[in-house]
Design a protein around this motif. Structure first.
Motif, PDB file in Angstrom:
ATOM      1  N   ARG A 209     -20.994  68.522  64.612  1.00 61.63           N
ATOM      2  CA  ARG A 209     -21.518  67.349  63.924  1.00 61.63           C
ATOM      3  C   ARG A 209     -20.599  66.962  62.760  1.00 61.63           C
ATOM      4  O   ARG A 209     -19.907  67.806  62.192  1.00 61.63           O
ATOM      5  CB  ARG A 209     -22.933  67.612  63.414  1.00 61.63           C
ATOM      6  N   PRO A 210     -20.587  65.700  62.368  1.00 56.41           N
ATOM      7  CA  PRO A 210     -19.718  65.262  61.262  1.00 56.41           C
ATOM      8  C   PRO A 210     -20.121  65.925  59.948  1.00 56.41           C
ATOM      9  O   PRO A 210     -21.224  66.459  59.803  1.00 56.41           O
ATOM     10  CB  PRO A 210     -19.943  63.742  61.225  1.00 56.41           C
ATOM     11  N   PRO A 211     -19.222  65.908  58.959  1.00 61.08           N
ATOM     12  CA  PRO A 211     -19.528  66.522  57.651  1.00 61.08           C
ATOM     13  C   PRO A 211     -20.495  65.660  56.850  1.00 61.08           C
ATOM     14  O   PRO A 211     -20.107  64.884  55.972  1.00 61.08           O
ATOM     15  CB  PRO A 211     -18.154  66.614  56.975  1.00 61.08           C
ATOM     16  N   LEU A 212     -21.769  65.788  57.138  1.00 59.80           N
ATOM     17  CA  LEU A 212     -22.830  65.035  56.475  1.00 59.80           C
ATOM     18  C   LEU A 212     -23.624  65.973  55.578  1.00 59.80           C
ATOM     19  O   LEU A 212     -23.796  67.156  55.890  1.00 59.80           O
ATOM     20  CB  LEU A 212     -23.743  64.377  57.507  1.00 59.80           C
ATOM     21  N   ARG A 213     -24.158  65.445  54.491  1.00 58.53           N
ATOM     22  CA  ARG A 213     -24.790  66.288  53.481  1.00 58.53           C
ATOM     23  C   ARG A 213     -26.301  66.361  53.594  1.00 58.53           C
ATOM     24  O   ARG A 213     -26.922  67.229  52.980  1.00 58.53           O
ATOM     25  CB  ARG A 213     -24.420  65.791  52.074  1.00 58.53           C
ATOM     26  N   THR A 214     -26.939  65.472  54.318  1.00 63.38           N
ATOM     27  CA  THR A 214     -28.392  65.444  54.385  1.00 63.38           C
ATOM     28  C   THR A 214     -28.853  65.883  55.767  1.00 63.38           C
ATOM     29  O   THR A 214     -28.174  65.664  56.777  1.00 63.38           O
ATOM     30  CB  THR A 214     -28.929  64.041  54.086  1.00 63.38           C
ATOM     31  N   GLY A 226     -23.424  68.888  72.419  1.00 61.24           N
ATOM     32  CA  GLY A 226     -23.097  68.965  73.838  1.00 61.24           C
ATOM     33  C   GLY A 226     -21.788  68.288  74.176  1.00 61.24           C
ATOM     34  O   GLY A 226     -20.995  68.793  74.982  1.00 61.24           O
ATOM     35  N   ALA A 227     -21.548  67.120  73.559  1.00 66.99           N
ATOM     36  CA  ALA A 227     -20.293  66.407  73.833  1.00 66.99           C
ATOM     37  C   ALA A 227     -19.091  67.182  73.328  1.00 66.99           C
ATOM     38  O   ALA A 227     -18.036  67.223  73.980  1.00 66.99           O
ATOM     39  CB  ALA A 227     -20.344  65.027  73.187  1.00 66.99           C
ATOM     40  N   GLY A 228     -19.227  67.820  72.171  1.00 65.46           N
ATOM     41  CA  GLY A 228     -18.104  68.580  71.632  1.00 65.46           C
ATOM     42  C   GLY A 228     -17.772  69.794  72.466  1.00 65.46           C
ATOM     43  O   GLY A 228     -16.596  70.105  72.701  1.00 65.46           O
ATOM     44  N   MET A 229     -18.773  70.517  72.940  1.00 64.76           N
ATOM     45  CA  MET A 229     -18.522  71.699  73.759  1.00 64.76           C
ATOM     46  C   MET A 229     -17.897  71.329  75.099  1.00 64.76           C
ATOM     47  O   MET A 229     -17.264  72.168  75.742  1.00 64.76           O
ATOM     48  CB  MET A 229     -19.835  72.448  73.979  1.00 64.76           C
ATOM     49  N   ARG A 230     -18.053  70.073  75.497  1.00 61.34           N
ATOM     50  CA  ARG A 230     -17.514  69.661  76.792  1.00 61.34           C
ATOM     51  C   ARG A 230     -16.165  68.973  76.680  1.00 61.34           C
ATOM     52  O   ARG A 230     -15.274  69.210  77.506  1.00 61.34           O
ATOM     53  CB  ARG A 230     -18.512  68.728  77.468  1.00 61.34           C
ATOM     54  N   VAL A 234     -12.060  72.820  70.989  1.00 60.24           N
ATOM     55  CA  VAL A 234     -11.379  73.528  69.895  1.00 60.24           C
ATOM     56  C   VAL A 234     -11.481  72.780  68.566  1.00 60.24           C
ATOM     57  O   VAL A 234     -10.837  73.183  67.599  1.00 60.24           O
ATOM     58  CB  VAL A 234      -9.898  73.758  70.245  1.00 60.24           C
ATOM     59  N   LEU A 235     -12.281  71.731  68.487  1.00 58.26           N
ATOM     60  CA  LEU A 235     -12.408  70.955  67.251  1.00 58.26           C
ATOM     61  C   LEU A 235     -13.717  71.225  66.533  1.00 58.26           C
ATOM     62  O   LEU A 235     -14.140  70.427  65.688  1.00 58.26           O
ATOM     63  CB  LEU A 235     -12.270  69.453  67.553  1.00 58.26           C
ATOM     64  N   GLY A 236     -14.370  72.331  66.834  1.00 64.73           N
ATOM     65  CA  GLY A 236     -15.587  72.691  66.122  1.00 64.73           C
ATOM     66  C   GLY A 236     -15.299  73.094  64.692  1.00 64.73           C
ATOM     67  O   GLY A 236     -14.204  73.533  64.343  1.00 64.73           O
TER      68      GLY A 236
END
Length: 283
Positions: A209-214, A226-230, A234-236
């Protein structure tokens, strides 16, 4: 780091790391296990080894921060744990000891499992800390490492915040992650482990997820897991790694012998006498 872990992104990161560590250590057997730093992560709670320790490298970490008070209530006092207190709420059944991570008070080849939750990032000398871990870990022992990924949206956000502080020193705080510590890339750490005869057994990235504070905004971007794991594995924001200490065996060949080539014997030749050399018997 402890204060940041109480924020929504910190809790989101800690929850993912806790699930990975619990799954990795639950079936690891042995006698002695050690976690270096970050008591907020219960890295050995799912493990069943007889002796488990939580090591801290500074006195400030023994005074654990209390959770933020609810509205209308008074803040709770801080919970302080001494070196001999084994009833920590953060680390059940794990006595807490204070020591330097680059000089561990354990004998060589004496530990079966070591968990490093961001310990290398916060260490003054990560190379020496890793060498000390290799010394006390027995052959075929497991090493679990957690680290923040500089090649991620969180790493990019942190670097932009540092650049802003460098260009405009009077600007307000713009860092997303804790100020202390330095990023150690995933591939860079693999090279360090390879030099110390560690073999990476398992590796995984998480927190896309993006660097969000809330917390509401973090929930809105939940679909990125799910989209990132697929698509961009390597961008986690964080990586998780399990390595095994390998020690190559030696083969005894015995004493070296000075073998000399034996002189070859001349081939035997049957000598037939010449007829004139045969004397006739006397009459």
């Amino acid at each position: 780091m402890a204060r940041w872990l109480q924020t929504p992104p910190g809790r989101y990161l800690l929850d993912w790391e806790q699930r990975q560590v619990d799954e990795a250590v639950v079936d690891l057997f042995g006698f002695n296990a050690l976690q270096l730093g970050l008591p907020e992560l219960q890295g050995l709670r799912a493990n069943r080894m007889r002796h488990r320790w939580l090591a801290l490298d500074s006195a400030e970490q023994f005074a654990l921060p209390a959770p933020p008070p609810e509205e209308g209530t008074e803040p709770a006092p801080q919970a302080c744990f001494s070196q001999f207190d084994s009833s920590s709420l953060l680390m059940e059944a794990a006595p807490t000891l204070r020591c330097a991570f680059d000089a561990l008070p354990f004998e060589a080849n004496s530990l079966d499992l070591i968990v490093l939750p961001h310990a290398l990032e916060l260490a003054d000398d990560p190379h020496q800390t890793l060498r000390e871990v290799e010394r006390v870990l027995r052959p075929e022992g497991r090493l679990v490492v957690l680290g923040l990924n500089p090649a991620s949206l969180w790493g990019l956000r942190q670097n932009l915040g540092r650049l802003r502080r460098h260009v405009w020193p009077g600007s307000p705080e713009g860092l997303f992650l804790p100020r202390a510590g330095e990023f150690i890339g995933y591939w860079r750490l693999r090279d360090w482990l390879r030099l110390l005869n560690f073999e990476v057994e398992r590796a995984q990235f998480g927190c896309y997820r993006p660097p969000l504070r809330t917390e509401p905004w973090l929930k809105r971007w939940q679909w990125m897991e799910g989209a990132g794991m697929r698509w961009w594995t390597v961008l986690g924001a964080v990586y998780f790694m399990v390595a095994v200490k390998r020690v190559h065996g030696m083969r005894l060949v015995g004493l070296a012998r000075n073998k000399k080539l034996a002189a070859k014997a001349a081939p035997a030749v049957a000598m037939h006498p010449h007829p004139r050399d045969i004397q006739s018997p006397d009459p």
